[in-house]
Design an enzyme around this catalytic site. Structure first.
Site, PDB file in Angstrom:
ATOM      1  N   PHE A  71       0.932  -0.984   0.468  1.00 55.24           N
ATOM      2  CA  PHE A  71      -0.240   0.166   0.006  1.00 55.24           C
ATOM      3  C   PHE A  71       0.932   1.015  -0.131  1.00 55.24           C
ATOM      4  CE2 PHE A  71      -2.273   3.611   1.954  1.00 55.24           C
ATOM      5  CZ  PHE A  71      -2.938   3.591   0.976  1.00 55.24           C
ATOM      6  N   ASP A 102       9.335   2.670   1.918  1.00 56.72           N
ATOM      7  CA  ASP A 102       8.196   3.553   2.301  1.00 56.72           C
ATOM      8  C   ASP A 102       7.953   3.580   3.968  1.00 56.72           C
ATOM      9  OD1 ASP A 102       5.516   4.028   2.935  1.00 56.72           O
ATOM     10  OD2 ASP A 102       4.393   3.045   1.288  1.00 56.72           O
ATOM     11  N   LYS A 150       2.345  10.051   8.315  1.00 57.61           N
ATOM     12  CA  LYS A 150       1.690   8.920   9.375  1.00 57.61           C
ATOM     13  C   LYS A 150       2.498  10.049  10.661  1.00 57.61           C
ATOM     14  CE  LYS A 150      -0.745   6.375   8.228  1.00 57.61           C
ATOM     15  NZ  LYS A 150      -0.032   4.829   6.655  1.00 57.61           N
TER      16      LYS A 150
HETATM   17  C1  LIG Z   1      -0.830   5.529   5.295  1.00 58.28           C
HETATM   18  C2  LIG Z   1       0.294   4.916   4.031  1.00 58.28           C
HETATM   19  C3  LIG Z   1       0.333   6.019   3.032  1.00 58.28           C
HETATM   20  C4  LIG Z   1       0.029   6.849   2.399  1.00 58.28           C
HETATM   21  O1  LIG Z   1      -0.470   7.844   3.505  1.00 58.28           O
HETATM   22  P1  LIG Z   1      -1.364   8.529   3.289  1.00 58.28           P
HETATM   23  O2  LIG Z   1      -1.377  10.260   4.198  1.00 58.28           O
HETATM   24  O3  LIG Z   1      -2.744   8.608   3.373  1.00 58.28           O
HETATM   25  O4  LIG Z   1      -1.320   9.693   2.122  1.00 58.28           O
HETATM   26  C5  LIG Z   1       1.490   4.781   2.099  1.00 58.28           C
HETATM   27  N1  LIG Z   1       1.898   3.875   2.674  1.00 58.28           N
HETATM   28  C6  LIG Z   1       1.885   3.295   2.978  1.00 58.28           C
HETATM   29  C7  LIG Z   1       2.754   2.196   4.072  1.00 58.28           C
HETATM   30  C8  LIG Z   1       0.942   3.901   4.744  1.00 58.28           C
HETATM   31  O5  LIG Z   1       0.806   2.872   5.742  1.00 58.28           O
END
Ligand SMILES: *Cc1c(COP(=O)(O)O)cnc(C)c1O
Length: 391
Positions: free
Chosen positions: A128, A215, A244
């Site tokens: 994701f 990520d 986050k």
């Molecule tokens: C939450 C998340 C995102 C997206 O972040 P947003 O602030 O909602 O755009 C991307 N990568 C990972 C691994 C995430 O957990």
């Protein structure tokens, strides 16, 4: 429920009036242990006093100027973040998706700089990376993509935790410029790869001149038991994205770069109106200092281990629990059957968790959790899961 909100979320009928530390109170005064942190955001808990004070002071002096001018808080944050991560340069945005958009653009610049006309990025099944067009295209979940075709091109998909699959791509694809991967897959259900996986990807990227782009939006900022999850493997990425927990609730995203990725972005390539504004950067500075000063990575490792032991004692021999996965305070309890109802059962018991990938109870508690709160969390969680399974 308002008829005037786009129907994007299936929100629960509970709303919170205030928060303090690891707890939230709803508008009827009921207390909840927040073991989700707004999905890995409020790692320092709610109403963290040094952050509240810094935000109040900053709000009374300056919220926003523009990247047309020098922003000292942004420069300070970049220095501290790079020093902590062993990286060189940062681009600031406002969310995780934006941080990943920057990474995707970097990979394409890197490919073009190497003479690849149509560069590709290796991404993983189950990944994701966000909800913008490029990041949903990079995401390895059809549910996120369905209805939004045509997808952005230039992504090659591989199974997660499978070095041989990446080796195979390396052997027959001359267009690859980068690999984008989560050190722990969050939305997929806290999927933790084998030891050595990231180090193997690092070696392949070095051999091929690909960028290794991590990520760490969910697993970073001490949640895995190290400040950054890549530290478990003794490697350094070329690109790392954060968001986050970086602002503990103040929106901020960051794309950190090093080595071949650090010099790619030139004036005119990328930008953001809000990205890196004084308020968000000052917040993130407070967050980073608090995580480092409080050694919250060590606390995440210790509390996570305690919680895992408690869960294994309760469910270790239970056929209905498929697997308990844990790294620091990234915890997933996978059941054999879809278990979305556990969210409501936990809510009744004063506990906030969620269910991802249908069968995985996801627990992302604050990193400031103490031993007593950890035991309380474990008790309520076990009670909620039992209530679901015995039904
Ligand atoms: C939450 C998340 C995102 C997206 O972040 P947003 O602030 O909602 O755009 C991307 N990568 C990972 C691994 C995430 O957990």
């Amino acid at each position: 429920m308002s008829d005037h909100l786009v129907n994007a979320y299936q929100s629960l009928p509970v709303s919170f009036a205030r928060g303090d530390g690891c707890y939230l109170w709803d508008d009827a005064g009921k207390q909840y242990l927040d073991a989700l942190c707004g999905i890995a955001v409020t790692s320092l808990g709610h109403n963290f006093p040094p952050l509240t004070a810094a935000l109040q002071e900053q709000a009374a002096s300056l919220l926003h100027t523009s990247n047309l001018y020098t922003i000292p808080w942004q420069q300070q944050l970049a220095e501290r973040l790079c020093a902590a991560a062993g990286m060189e340069r940062v681009f600031f945005g406002n969310s995780g998706a934006e941080a990943n958009e920057a990474a995707i653009k970097l990979a394409r610049l890197h490919g073009h700089a190497r003479g690849i006309e149509s560069p590709q990025i290796v991404v993983m099944q189950g990944a994701f990376h966000g909800r913008t067009m490029a990041t949903l295209s990079a995401t390895g979940n059809r549910k996120v993509q369905a209805g939004f075709e045509p997808l952005v091109g230039g992504f090659v998909r591989a199974p997660y935790n499978d070095v041989a699959a990446i080796d195979a791509i390396a052997g027959n694809n001359r267009k690859v410029a980068a690999v984008l991967v989560e050190p722990v897959q969050g939305e997929a259900g806290i999927v933790i790869p084998d030891a050595g996986y990231l180090a193997a990807l690092r070696r392949i990227c070095d051999d091929r001149g690909w960028l290794l782009m991590l990520d760490e939006i969910q697993c970073g900022m001490a949640r895995s038991g190290k400040l950054f999850a890549f530290e478990h493997e003794g490697i350094r990425p070329d690109v790392m994205t954060l968001a986050k927990a970086l602002g503990n609730g103040v929106p901020i995203g960051a794309c950190l770069t090093a080595g071949p990725a650090a010099g790619l972005i030139r004036p005119g390539h990328h930008g953001s109106t809000f990205g890196g504004n004084p308020l968000a950067c000052r917040a993130a500075l407070v967050v980073l200092e608090a995580i480092l000063d409080g050694d919250l990575a060590a606390n995440a490792a210790a509390r996570g281990g305690e919680l895992r032991a408690q869960l294994e004692a309760a469910f270790g021999d239970d056929e209905r629990v498929a697997e308990i996965r844990q790294l620091g305070l990234l915890i997933g309890v996978e059941l054999r059957d879809p278990c979305g109802d556990i969210v409501r059962l936990a809510l009744e018991r004063g506990l906030l968790v969620n269910v991802t990938a249908q069968k995985v109870v996801r627990v992302l508690p604050p990193l400031i959790l103490d031993a007593a709160q950890t035991a309380e969390l474990g008790d309520r969680l076990i009670d909620s899961i039992n209530a679901f399974m015995d039904n």
